[in-house]
Design an enzyme around this catalytic site. Structure first.
Site, short mmCIF file in Angstrom:
data_model
loop_
_atom_site.label_atom_id
_atom_site.label_comp_id
_atom_site.label_asym_id
_atom_site.label_seq_id
_atom_site.Cartn_x
_atom_site.Cartn_y
_atom_site.Cartn_z
N GLN A 128 0.83 -1.21 0.00
CA GLN A 128 0.00 0.00 0.00
C GLN A 128 0.86 1.26 0.00
O GLN A 128 1.68 1.45 0.90
CB GLN A 128 -0.91 0.02 1.23
CG GLN A 128 -1.88 1.19 1.25
CD GLN A 128 -2.72 1.22 2.51
OE1 GLN A 128 -2.21 1.55 3.58
NE2 GLN A 128 -3.98 0.86 2.40
N GLY A 129 0.70 2.11 -0.99
CA GLY A 129 1.43 3.37 -1.09
C GLY A 129 0.51 4.54 -0.82
O GLY A 129 0.15 5.28 -1.75
N SER A 131 0.57 6.53 2.70
CA SER A 131 1.20 7.51 3.58
C SER A 131 2.47 8.08 2.98
O SER A 131 3.17 7.41 2.22
CB SER A 131 1.53 6.86 4.93
OG SER A 131 0.36 6.44 5.59
N SER A 163 4.43 -1.65 4.07
CA SER A 163 4.72 -3.03 4.45
C SER A 163 4.75 -3.95 3.24
O SER A 163 3.97 -3.77 2.30
CB SER A 163 3.65 -3.53 5.44
OG SER A 163 3.59 -2.70 6.57
N GLU A 246 -10.63 -2.18 5.61
CA GLU A 246 -9.60 -2.36 6.62
C GLU A 246 -10.14 -2.15 8.02
O GLU A 246 -9.87 -2.92 8.92
CB GLU A 246 -8.46 -1.38 6.37
CG GLU A 246 -7.30 -1.52 7.35
CD GLU A 246 -6.18 -0.56 7.05
OE1 GLU A 246 -6.46 0.65 6.92
OE2 GLU A 246 -5.04 -1.00 6.91
#
Length: 401
Positions: A128-129, A131, A163, A246
Protein backbone atom coordinates in the site's frame (compact mmCIF):
# COMPACT_ATOMS: atom_id res chain seq x y z
CA UNK A 1 -29.24 -8.02 14.10
CA UNK A 2 -29.10 -11.83 14.03
CA UNK A 3 -26.79 -13.39 16.65
CA UNK A 4 -27.76 -17.03 16.11
CA UNK A 5 -25.96 -19.18 13.56
CA UNK A 6 -28.00 -20.88 10.88
CA UNK A 7 -27.73 -24.59 10.11
CA UNK A 8 -25.72 -23.76 6.97
CA UNK A 9 -23.29 -21.62 8.99
CA UNK A 10 -22.81 -24.35 11.58
CA UNK A 11 -22.12 -26.84 8.76
CA UNK A 12 -19.58 -24.42 7.28
CA UNK A 13 -17.81 -24.19 10.65
CA UNK A 14 -17.75 -28.01 11.03
CA UNK A 15 -16.28 -28.60 7.57
CA UNK A 16 -13.67 -25.86 8.01
CA UNK A 17 -12.67 -27.15 11.43
CA UNK A 18 -12.18 -30.66 10.00
CA UNK A 19 -10.08 -29.35 7.10
CA UNK A 20 -7.86 -27.29 9.41
CA UNK A 21 -7.35 -30.26 11.75
CA UNK A 22 -6.21 -32.40 8.81
CA UNK A 23 -4.12 -29.72 7.07
CA UNK A 24 -2.30 -27.77 9.79
CA UNK A 25 -0.05 -30.66 10.95
CA UNK A 26 1.47 -30.71 7.44
CA UNK A 27 2.31 -26.97 7.40
CA UNK A 28 6.07 -26.34 7.79
CA UNK A 29 7.43 -23.96 10.46
CA UNK A 30 7.22 -20.26 9.66
CA UNK A 31 10.45 -18.62 8.44
CA UNK A 32 12.36 -15.96 10.40
CA UNK A 33 10.71 -12.55 10.44
CA UNK A 34 13.44 -10.90 8.32
CA UNK A 35 13.57 -13.71 5.72
CA UNK A 36 11.40 -11.78 3.29
CA UNK A 37 11.59 -14.17 0.36
CA UNK A 38 10.88 -17.03 2.77
CA UNK A 39 7.93 -15.18 4.30
CA UNK A 40 6.45 -14.50 0.89
CA UNK A 41 6.84 -18.14 -0.14
CA UNK A 42 5.32 -19.34 3.17
CA UNK A 43 2.34 -16.98 3.03
CA UNK A 44 1.66 -17.67 -0.64
CA UNK A 45 1.89 -21.43 -0.09
CA UNK A 46 -0.77 -21.19 2.64
CA UNK A 47 -2.96 -19.09 0.36
CA UNK A 48 -2.57 -21.71 -2.38
CA UNK A 49 -3.73 -24.39 0.06
CA UNK A 50 -6.77 -22.29 0.92
CA UNK A 51 -7.43 -21.81 -2.78
CA UNK A 52 -7.20 -25.53 -3.47
CA UNK A 53 -9.64 -26.27 -0.66
CA UNK A 54 -12.11 -23.60 -1.79
CA UNK A 55 -11.44 -21.21 1.10
CA UNK A 56 -9.66 -18.43 -0.84
CA UNK A 57 -11.45 -15.08 -0.76
CA UNK A 58 -14.12 -16.32 1.60
CA UNK A 59 -16.08 -13.06 1.42
CA UNK A 60 -15.35 -12.30 -2.25
CA UNK A 61 -18.26 -12.72 -4.67
CA UNK A 62 -18.34 -16.09 -6.44
CA UNK A 63 -18.37 -14.39 -9.88
CA UNK A 64 -14.94 -12.96 -9.02
CA UNK A 65 -13.48 -16.30 -7.89
CA UNK A 66 -14.29 -16.08 -4.20
CA UNK A 67 -16.35 -18.39 -2.05
CA UNK A 68 -19.25 -15.95 -2.02
CA UNK A 69 -19.76 -16.56 1.67
CA UNK A 70 -21.79 -14.28 3.92
CA UNK A 71 -20.06 -11.86 6.33
CA UNK A 72 -21.04 -14.24 9.15
CA UNK A 73 -19.27 -17.13 7.40
CA UNK A 74 -16.24 -14.88 6.97
CA UNK A 75 -16.36 -14.27 10.70
CA UNK A 76 -16.53 -18.02 11.33
CA UNK A 77 -13.57 -18.55 8.97
CA UNK A 78 -11.38 -16.04 10.80
CA UNK A 79 -12.50 -17.29 14.20
CA UNK A 80 -11.68 -20.93 13.41
CA UNK A 81 -8.32 -20.06 11.82
CA UNK A 82 -7.35 -18.06 14.91
CA UNK A 83 -8.57 -20.77 17.28
CA UNK A 84 -6.56 -23.45 15.44
CA UNK A 85 -3.51 -21.14 15.18
CA UNK A 86 -3.49 -21.35 11.38
CA UNK A 87 -1.07 -19.09 9.43
CA UNK A 88 -2.25 -15.53 9.05
CA UNK A 89 -2.86 -13.69 5.81
CA UNK A 90 0.72 -12.30 5.96
CA UNK A 91 2.02 -10.94 2.66
CA UNK A 92 -1.44 -11.33 1.16
CA UNK A 93 -2.98 -8.73 3.51
CA UNK A 94 -3.16 -5.77 1.12
CA UNK A 95 -4.11 -7.84 -1.92
CA UNK A 96 -6.84 -9.89 -0.25
CA UNK A 97 -8.26 -7.29 2.13
CA UNK A 98 -7.67 -3.99 0.34
CA UNK A 99 -6.74 -4.08 -3.34
CA UNK A 100 -8.87 -7.06 -4.36
CA UNK A 101 -12.12 -5.80 -2.76
CA UNK A 102 -11.40 -2.30 -4.10
CA UNK A 103 -10.94 -3.63 -7.65
CA UNK A 104 -14.17 -5.59 -7.29
CA UNK A 105 -16.00 -2.42 -6.23
CA UNK A 106 -14.27 0.19 -8.41
CA UNK A 107 -12.02 -1.52 -10.99
CA UNK A 108 -12.59 -2.17 -14.67
CA UNK A 109 -13.34 -5.63 -16.04
CA UNK A 110 -9.82 -5.74 -17.48
CA UNK A 111 -8.27 -4.85 -14.11
CA UNK A 112 -10.34 -7.50 -12.34
CA UNK A 113 -9.46 -10.19 -14.90
CA UNK A 114 -5.76 -9.26 -14.71
CA UNK A 115 -5.33 -9.19 -10.93
CA UNK A 116 -8.08 -10.96 -8.98
CA UNK A 117 -7.16 -14.56 -9.94
CA UNK A 118 -3.50 -14.03 -9.03
CA UNK A 119 -4.39 -12.53 -5.64
CA UNK A 120 -6.71 -15.42 -4.83
CA UNK A 121 -4.18 -18.07 -5.91
CA UNK A 122 -1.39 -16.55 -3.81
CA UNK A 123 0.62 -15.64 -6.89
CA UNK A 124 0.36 -11.85 -6.66
CA UNK A 125 1.46 -9.79 -3.63
CA UNK A 126 0.45 -6.15 -3.12
CA UNK A 127 1.61 -3.33 -0.88
CA UNK A 128 0.00 0.00 0.00
CA UNK A 129 1.43 3.37 -1.09
CA UNK A 130 -0.80 5.81 0.78
CA UNK A 131 1.20 7.51 3.58
CA UNK A 132 3.96 10.02 2.93
CA UNK A 133 6.53 11.79 5.16
CA UNK A 134 4.20 14.83 5.50
CA UNK A 135 0.90 13.08 4.82
CA UNK A 136 0.19 10.32 7.27
CA UNK A 137 -2.64 11.34 9.60
CA UNK A 138 -3.64 14.08 7.16
CA UNK A 139 -3.61 11.81 4.14
CA UNK A 140 -5.37 14.34 1.92
CA UNK A 141 -2.25 16.54 2.00
CA UNK A 142 -0.22 13.97 0.03
CA UNK A 143 2.15 15.42 -2.57
CA UNK A 144 3.27 12.51 -4.73
CA UNK A 145 2.33 13.72 -8.21
CA UNK A 146 1.09 11.92 -11.30
CA UNK A 147 1.08 13.99 -14.50
CA UNK A 148 -0.80 12.68 -17.55
CA UNK A 149 1.50 12.29 -20.55
CA UNK A 150 -0.31 10.67 -23.48
CA UNK A 151 -1.40 7.17 -22.45
CA UNK A 152 0.64 7.22 -19.25
CA UNK A 153 0.99 8.93 -15.87
CA UNK A 154 4.47 10.08 -14.82
CA UNK A 155 4.85 9.75 -11.05
CA UNK A 156 7.29 11.50 -8.70
CA UNK A 157 7.36 11.47 -4.90
CA UNK A 158 7.90 9.40 -1.74
CA UNK A 159 5.83 6.97 0.30
CA UNK A 160 6.49 5.51 3.77
CA UNK A 161 5.11 2.76 6.03
CA UNK A 162 4.89 0.48 3.00
CA UNK A 163 4.72 -3.03 4.45
CA UNK A 164 5.82 -5.94 2.24
CA UNK A 165 7.18 -3.55 -0.41
CA UNK A 166 10.31 -5.71 -0.56
CA UNK A 167 8.38 -8.64 -2.02
CA UNK A 168 5.33 -6.97 -3.56
CA UNK A 169 4.41 -7.25 -7.23
CA UNK A 170 1.99 -4.30 -7.22
CA UNK A 171 1.21 -1.26 -5.11
CA UNK A 172 -2.13 0.44 -4.55
CA UNK A 173 -0.95 4.02 -4.96
CA UNK A 174 -2.58 7.35 -4.12
CA UNK A 175 -1.26 10.25 -6.20
CA UNK A 176 -2.14 13.90 -6.74
CA UNK A 177 -3.36 14.41 -10.29
CA UNK A 178 -4.74 17.95 -9.86
CA UNK A 179 -2.58 20.20 -7.67
CA UNK A 180 -5.01 23.13 -8.12
CA UNK A 181 -8.06 21.31 -6.77
CA UNK A 182 -9.05 21.22 -3.06
CA UNK A 183 -6.96 18.61 -1.24
CA UNK A 184 -9.60 15.85 -1.28
CA UNK A 185 -10.60 16.48 -4.89
CA UNK A 186 -7.33 16.14 -6.80
CA UNK A 187 -6.29 12.62 -5.82
CA UNK A 188 -6.32 9.43 -7.93
CA UNK A 189 -5.91 5.70 -7.15
CA UNK A 190 -3.39 3.90 -9.42
CA UNK A 191 -2.08 0.36 -9.81
CA UNK A 192 1.72 0.54 -9.71
CA UNK A 193 3.74 -2.49 -10.92
CA UNK A 194 6.71 -2.60 -8.52
CA UNK A 195 9.14 -3.65 -11.26
CA UNK A 196 8.56 -0.38 -13.12
CA UNK A 197 11.81 1.59 -13.74
CA UNK A 198 12.17 4.44 -11.24
CA UNK A 199 10.69 2.56 -8.26
CA UNK A 200 13.17 2.25 -5.40
CA UNK A 201 12.45 0.36 -2.14
CA UNK A 202 14.35 1.32 1.02
CA UNK A 203 13.65 -0.91 4.08
CA UNK A 204 13.01 0.92 7.40
CA UNK A 205 13.90 -0.74 10.71
CA UNK A 206 11.20 -0.56 13.38
CA UNK A 207 11.19 -0.75 17.20
CA UNK A 208 11.20 -4.56 17.16
CA UNK A 209 14.42 -4.52 15.12
CA UNK A 210 12.76 -5.72 11.93
CA UNK A 211 12.64 -3.96 8.56
CA UNK A 212 8.90 -4.51 8.46
CA UNK A 213 8.24 -1.19 6.74
CA UNK A 214 9.82 0.36 3.71
CA UNK A 215 10.08 3.71 1.99
CA UNK A 216 9.25 4.04 -1.70
CA UNK A 217 11.14 6.52 -3.84
CA UNK A 218 9.29 7.24 -7.11
CA UNK A 219 11.42 8.98 -9.72
CA UNK A 220 9.78 9.61 -13.12
CA UNK A 221 7.85 6.35 -12.84
CA UNK A 222 5.70 5.83 -15.93
CA UNK A 223 2.42 3.92 -15.39
CA UNK A 224 -0.19 3.17 -18.10
CA UNK A 225 -3.31 5.33 -17.80
CA UNK A 226 -5.38 2.14 -17.92
CA UNK A 227 -4.06 1.44 -14.39
CA UNK A 228 -6.30 4.19 -13.02
CA UNK A 229 -8.95 2.76 -10.65
CA UNK A 230 -12.12 4.83 -10.60
CA UNK A 231 -12.22 8.25 -12.22
CA UNK A 232 -9.29 10.66 -12.32
CA UNK A 233 -9.34 12.95 -9.26
CA UNK A 234 -11.89 10.67 -7.56
CA UNK A 235 -9.25 8.68 -5.69
CA UNK A 236 -10.22 9.98 -2.26
CA UNK A 237 -13.62 8.34 -2.52
CA UNK A 238 -12.02 5.12 -3.81
CA UNK A 239 -9.55 5.23 -0.89
CA UNK A 240 -12.46 5.54 1.56
CA UNK A 241 -13.85 2.34 0.06
CA UNK A 242 -10.46 0.72 0.68
CA UNK A 243 -10.36 1.96 4.28
CA UNK A 244 -13.85 0.70 4.99
CA UNK A 245 -12.61 -2.86 4.37
CA UNK A 246 -9.60 -2.36 6.62
CA UNK A 247 -11.36 -0.75 9.56
CA UNK A 248 -14.47 -2.90 9.45
CA UNK A 249 -13.34 -6.49 9.58
CA UNK A 250 -9.57 -6.68 9.04
CA UNK A 251 -8.84 -6.75 12.78
CA UNK A 252 -11.07 -9.71 13.63
CA UNK A 253 -8.14 -12.10 14.11
CA UNK A 254 -6.39 -9.47 16.26
CA UNK A 255 -9.31 -9.33 18.69
CA UNK A 256 -9.12 -13.09 19.09
CA UNK A 257 -5.37 -12.73 19.63
CA UNK A 258 -6.07 -10.09 22.33
CA UNK A 259 -8.21 -12.60 24.17
CA UNK A 260 -5.47 -15.23 23.94
CA UNK A 261 -2.81 -12.77 25.16
CA UNK A 262 -4.91 -11.87 28.20
CA UNK A 263 -5.29 -15.56 29.02
CA UNK A 264 -1.52 -16.03 28.70
CA UNK A 265 -0.87 -12.98 30.90
CA UNK A 266 -3.12 -14.44 33.59
CA UNK A 267 -1.34 -17.80 33.30
CA UNK A 268 2.07 -16.19 33.75
CA UNK A 269 0.79 -14.15 36.72
CA UNK A 270 -0.46 -17.33 38.44
CA UNK A 271 2.97 -18.99 38.15
CA UNK A 272 5.20 -15.97 38.85
CA UNK A 273 6.16 -14.94 42.42
CA UNK A 274 5.28 -11.46 43.63
CA UNK A 275 7.42 -9.20 45.86
CA UNK A 276 6.50 -11.11 49.05
CA UNK A 277 6.69 -14.57 47.54
CA UNK A 278 2.99 -15.00 46.81
CA UNK A 279 1.87 -15.38 43.15
CA UNK A 280 1.42 -12.14 41.23
CA UNK A 281 -2.16 -13.24 40.66
CA UNK A 282 -2.82 -12.60 44.38
CA UNK A 283 -2.75 -8.86 43.63
CA UNK A 284 -6.42 -7.75 43.41
CA UNK A 285 -5.43 -4.74 41.30
CA UNK A 286 -3.88 -7.01 38.66
CA UNK A 287 -6.93 -9.27 38.61
CA UNK A 288 -9.16 -6.20 38.25
CA UNK A 289 -7.11 -4.94 35.28
CA UNK A 290 -7.29 -8.35 33.57
CA UNK A 291 -11.03 -8.44 34.15
CA UNK A 292 -11.58 -4.91 32.85
CA UNK A 293 -9.56 -5.54 29.68
CA UNK A 294 -11.29 -8.88 29.12
CA UNK A 295 -14.67 -7.15 29.38
CA UNK A 296 -13.52 -4.59 26.80
CA UNK A 297 -12.42 -7.38 24.45
CA UNK A 298 -15.87 -8.96 24.83
CA UNK A 299 -17.40 -5.57 24.00
CA UNK A 300 -15.21 -5.28 20.91
CA UNK A 301 -16.33 -8.73 19.80
CA UNK A 302 -19.95 -7.62 20.13
CA UNK A 303 -19.10 -4.58 18.01
CA UNK A 304 -17.61 -6.89 15.37
CA UNK A 305 -20.88 -8.85 15.33
CA UNK A 306 -22.77 -5.57 14.84
CA UNK A 307 -20.49 -4.53 11.96
CA UNK A 308 -20.83 -7.97 10.37
CA UNK A 309 -24.59 -7.73 10.74
CA UNK A 310 -24.57 -4.35 8.96
CA UNK A 311 -22.37 -5.78 6.21
CA UNK A 312 -24.81 -8.69 5.84
CA UNK A 313 -27.53 -6.13 5.23
CA UNK A 314 -25.48 -4.55 2.44
CA UNK A 315 -24.25 -1.53 4.40
CA UNK A 316 -20.60 -0.45 4.80
CA UNK A 317 -20.04 -0.02 8.57
CA UNK A 318 -18.09 3.26 8.37
CA UNK A 319 -19.01 4.70 11.78
CA UNK A 320 -18.99 1.35 13.55
CA UNK A 321 -15.63 0.64 11.93
CA UNK A 322 -14.18 3.88 13.32
CA UNK A 323 -15.50 3.14 16.82
CA UNK A 324 -13.99 -0.31 16.61
CA UNK A 325 -10.63 0.88 15.29
CA UNK A 326 -10.37 3.57 17.97
CA UNK A 327 -11.21 1.33 20.94
CA UNK A 328 -9.47 -1.83 19.74
CA UNK A 329 -6.08 -0.20 19.17
CA UNK A 330 -6.12 1.53 22.56
CA UNK A 331 -7.25 -1.68 24.27
CA UNK A 332 -4.49 -3.67 22.60
CA UNK A 333 -1.83 -1.24 23.84
CA UNK A 334 -3.16 -1.48 27.41
CA UNK A 335 -3.01 -5.28 27.18
CA UNK A 336 0.63 -4.98 26.09
CA UNK A 337 1.39 -2.69 29.05
CA UNK A 338 -0.24 -5.14 31.47
CA UNK A 339 1.68 -8.09 30.00
CA UNK A 340 4.92 -6.11 30.40
CA UNK A 341 4.01 -5.41 34.04
CA UNK A 342 3.60 -9.15 34.66
CA UNK A 343 6.83 -10.05 32.85
CA UNK A 344 8.84 -7.56 34.93
CA UNK A 345 12.51 -7.38 33.88
CA UNK A 346 11.89 -9.94 31.12
CA UNK A 347 9.85 -7.25 29.34
CA UNK A 348 13.13 -5.46 28.58
CA UNK A 349 14.43 -8.21 26.28
CA UNK A 350 13.19 -9.22 22.83
CA UNK A 351 15.03 -12.54 23.26
CA UNK A 352 13.66 -15.39 25.39
CA UNK A 353 15.21 -15.40 28.88
CA UNK A 354 15.71 -18.62 30.93
CA UNK A 355 12.37 -19.64 32.39
CA UNK A 356 10.48 -16.79 30.71
CA UNK A 357 8.62 -17.21 27.42
CA UNK A 358 8.79 -13.48 26.86
CA UNK A 359 10.01 -12.68 23.35
CA UNK A 360 6.72 -12.98 21.47
CA UNK A 361 4.90 -10.92 24.12
CA UNK A 362 7.55 -8.18 24.03
CA UNK A 363 7.51 -8.11 20.23
CA UNK A 364 3.73 -7.93 20.25
CA UNK A 365 3.77 -5.01 22.70
CA UNK A 366 6.30 -3.05 20.64
CA UNK A 367 4.27 -3.72 17.50
CA UNK A 368 1.11 -2.37 19.12
CA UNK A 369 2.78 1.03 19.59
CA UNK A 370 1.95 1.67 15.92
CA UNK A 371 -1.66 0.50 16.13
CA UNK A 372 -3.13 3.89 17.09
CA UNK A 373 -1.27 5.46 14.15
CA UNK A 374 -1.69 2.90 11.35
CA UNK A 375 -4.83 2.80 9.17
CA UNK A 376 -5.93 6.26 10.35
CA UNK A 377 -4.81 7.67 13.71
CA UNK A 378 -7.03 7.80 16.75
CA UNK A 379 -7.40 11.55 16.16
CA UNK A 380 -8.68 10.87 12.63
CA UNK A 381 -11.18 8.31 13.96
CA UNK A 382 -12.45 10.83 16.52
CA UNK A 383 -12.90 13.42 13.78
CA UNK A 384 -14.88 10.95 11.67
CA UNK A 385 -17.17 10.16 14.58
CA UNK A 386 -17.56 13.80 15.57
CA UNK A 387 -18.46 14.93 12.06
CA UNK A 388 -20.36 11.94 10.64
CA UNK A 389 -21.96 10.35 13.72
CA UNK A 390 -22.55 13.40 15.93
CA UNK A 391 -22.96 16.01 13.18
CA UNK A 392 -20.46 18.40 14.75
CA UNK A 393 -18.78 21.12 12.64
CA UNK A 394 -15.71 20.14 10.65
CA UNK A 395 -12.34 20.66 12.29
CA UNK A 396 -10.89 24.11 11.41
CA UNK A 397 -8.05 24.06 8.91
CA UNK A 398 -5.00 26.02 10.00
CA UNK A 399 -2.56 27.17 7.35
CA UNK A 400 0.78 28.94 7.75
CA UNK A 401 1.69 31.97 5.70
Amino acid sequence: MQLRYTAAELAFRKALRAWLAETLPTVPPAPDRDDWSGRRAYDCAWQQRLYGAGYAGVDWPAEHGGLGASPTEQLIFLEECARMRAPGVGAGFVGLLHAGPTLIAEGTERQRARHLPGILRGEEVWCQGFSEPDAGSDLASLRTSAVRDGDSYVINGRKVWTSFAQVADYCELLVRTDPQAPSHKGISWLILPMETPGVQVRPLRNAVGSDEFAELILDDVRVPAENLVGAENDGWRVAMVTFSFERGTAFIADVLESRRLLQETARIARSSPGPRGEPLWADPGLRRDVGRLTAEVCGLWSLILKNVSEASAGRVPVQGASVFKLRFTENRQRIGDLAAQVLGRAALSVSDLPGADNSHIVEDRLTTLAYTIAAGTSQIQKNILAERALGLPKEPRWTSR
